[in-house]
Design a protein around this motif. Structure first.
Motif, PDB file in Angstrom:
ATOM      1  N   ASN A   1       0.827  -1.215   0.000  1.00  0.00           N
ATOM      2  CA  ASN A   1       0.000   0.000   0.000  1.00  0.00           C
ATOM      3  C   ASN A   1       0.856   1.257   0.000  1.00  0.00           C
ATOM      4  O   ASN A   1       0.554   2.227  -0.699  1.00  0.00           O
ATOM      5  CB  ASN A   1      -0.933   0.002   1.209  1.00  0.00           C
ATOM      6  N   HIS A   2       1.911   1.240   0.789  1.00  0.00           N
ATOM      7  CA  HIS A   2       2.792   2.402   0.854  1.00  0.00           C
ATOM      8  C   HIS A   2       3.542   2.569  -0.467  1.00  0.00           C
ATOM      9  O   HIS A   2       3.725   3.688  -0.945  1.00  0.00           O
ATOM     10  CB  HIS A   2       3.777   2.272   2.015  1.00  0.00           C
ATOM     11  N   LEU A   3       3.955   1.468  -1.066  1.00  0.00           N
ATOM     12  CA  LEU A   3       4.642   1.513  -2.350  1.00  0.00           C
ATOM     13  C   LEU A   3       3.720   2.081  -3.433  1.00  0.00           C
ATOM     14  O   LEU A   3       4.148   2.901  -4.253  1.00  0.00           O
ATOM     15  CB  LEU A   3       5.132   0.121  -2.744  1.00  0.00           C
ATOM     16  N   ALA A   4       2.468   1.689  -3.426  1.00  0.00           N
ATOM     17  CA  ALA A   4       1.502   2.202  -4.399  1.00  0.00           C
ATOM     18  C   ALA A   4       1.300   3.710  -4.220  1.00  0.00           C
ATOM     19  O   ALA A   4       1.215   4.454  -5.197  1.00  0.00           O
ATOM     20  CB  ALA A   4       0.176   1.470  -4.267  1.00  0.00           C
ATOM     21  N   THR A   5       1.239   4.163  -2.987  1.00  0.00           N
ATOM     22  CA  THR A   5       1.101   5.599  -2.708  1.00  0.00           C
ATOM     23  C   THR A   5       2.326   6.357  -3.188  1.00  0.00           C
ATOM     24  O   THR A   5       2.204   7.412  -3.812  1.00  0.00           O
ATOM     25  CB  THR A   5       0.910   5.829  -1.192  1.00  0.00           C
ATOM     26  N   LEU A   6       3.485   5.819  -2.926  1.00  0.00           N
ATOM     27  CA  LEU A   6       4.725   6.438  -3.351  1.00  0.00           C
ATOM     28  C   LEU A   6       4.796   6.530  -4.876  1.00  0.00           C
ATOM     29  O   LEU A   6       5.159   7.563  -5.438  1.00  0.00           O
ATOM     30  CB  LEU A   6       5.905   5.626  -2.815  1.00  0.00           C
ATOM     31  N   GLU A   7       4.418   5.447  -5.563  1.00  0.00           N
ATOM     32  CA  GLU A   7       4.419   5.437  -7.021  1.00  0.00           C
ATOM     33  C   GLU A   7       3.425   6.453  -7.581  1.00  0.00           C
ATOM     34  O   GLU A   7       3.705   7.128  -8.569  1.00  0.00           O
ATOM     35  CB  GLU A   7       4.109   4.038  -7.543  1.00  0.00           C
ATOM     36  N   ALA A   8       2.273   6.586  -6.955  1.00  0.00           N
ATOM     37  CA  ALA A   8       1.281   7.561  -7.401  1.00  0.00           C
ATOM     38  C   ALA A   8       1.810   8.985  -7.244  1.00  0.00           C
ATOM     39  O   ALA A   8       1.579   9.846  -8.105  1.00  0.00           O
ATOM     40  CB  ALA A   8      -0.016   7.383  -6.622  1.00  0.00           C
ATOM     41  N   ASN A   9       2.525   9.241  -6.145  1.00  0.00           N
ATOM     42  CA  ASN A   9       3.112  10.567  -5.941  1.00  0.00           C
ATOM     43  C   ASN A   9       4.148  10.886  -7.008  1.00  0.00           C
ATOM     44  O   ASN A   9       4.191  12.012  -7.519  1.00  0.00           O
ATOM     45  CB  ASN A   9       3.748  10.670  -4.555  1.00  0.00           C
ATOM     46  N   VAL A  10       4.967   9.903  -7.349  1.00  0.00           N
ATOM     47  CA  VAL A  10       5.985  10.114  -8.384  1.00  0.00           C
ATOM     48  C   VAL A  10       5.309  10.366  -9.731  1.00  0.00           C
ATOM     49  O   VAL A  10       5.708  11.266 -10.473  1.00  0.00           O
ATOM     50  CB  VAL A  10       6.957   8.916  -8.452  1.00  0.00           C
ATOM     51  N   LYS A  11       4.268   9.598 -10.051  1.00  0.00           N
ATOM     52  CA  LYS A  11       3.550   9.791 -11.313  1.00  0.00           C
ATOM     53  C   LYS A  11       2.945  11.188 -11.393  1.00  0.00           C
ATOM     54  O   LYS A  11       2.993  11.830 -12.440  1.00  0.00           O
ATOM     55  CB  LYS A  11       2.451   8.746 -11.472  1.00  0.00           C
ATOM     56  N   SER A  12       2.397  11.663 -10.285  1.00  0.00           N
ATOM     57  CA  SER A  12       1.796  13.001 -10.293  1.00  0.00           C
ATOM     58  C   SER A  12       2.863  14.083 -10.458  1.00  0.00           C
ATOM     59  O   SER A  12       2.608  15.107 -11.091  1.00  0.00           O
ATOM     60  CB  SER A  12       0.969  13.240  -9.026  1.00  0.00           C
ATOM     61  N   GLN A  13       4.044  13.862  -9.922  1.00  0.00           N
ATOM     62  CA  GLN A  13       5.126  14.822 -10.094  1.00  0.00           C
ATOM     63  C   GLN A  13       5.633  14.855 -11.530  1.00  0.00           C
ATOM     64  O   GLN A  13       6.020  15.904 -12.030  1.00  0.00           O
ATOM     65  CB  GLN A  13       6.296  14.504  -9.168  1.00  0.00           C
ATOM     66  N   LEU A  14       5.642  13.710 -12.179  1.00  0.00           N
ATOM     67  CA  LEU A  14       6.158  13.625 -13.547  1.00  0.00           C
ATOM     68  C   LEU A  14       5.109  13.933 -14.622  1.00  0.00           C
ATOM     69  O   LEU A  14       5.455  14.108 -15.781  1.00  0.00           O
ATOM     70  CB  LEU A  14       6.732  12.230 -13.802  1.00  0.00           C
ATOM     71  N   LYS A  15       3.852  13.998 -14.236  1.00  0.00           N
ATOM     72  CA  LYS A  15       2.777  14.192 -15.201  1.00  0.00           C
ATOM     73  C   LYS A  15       2.981  15.409 -16.108  1.00  0.00           C
ATOM     74  O   LYS A  15       2.780  15.306 -17.315  1.00  0.00           O
ATOM     75  CB  LYS A  15       1.434  14.281 -14.480  1.00  0.00           C
TER      76      LYS A  15
END
Length: 65
Positions: free
Chosen positions: A14-28
């Protein structure tokens, strides 16, 4: 690579998924300007950097000693 793989396999999903979502939003904002392979590489590097920071693992390399 062994360290990276171990972090990914043993991190809380769950934490890994949250972290990945944050990175995706930064790179969007940059996604349209980047080639797909460069985007993927940058995404993976950012995720691994965050995991190492949270695990307290220092940067490994001659320039960071």
């Amino acid at each position: 690579k062994l360290l990276d793989r171990t972090l990914l396999e043993n991190w809380e999903p769950n934490h890994l998924a949250t972290l990945e979502a944050n990175v995706k939003s930064q790179l969007k904002p940059y996604m349209s300007d980047m080639e797909p392979d460069k985007y993927r590489q940058t995404y993976e590097l950012m995720v691994m950097k965050r995991l190492r920071e949270e695990a307290g693992i220092p940067r490994l390399g001659l320039y960071f000693l």
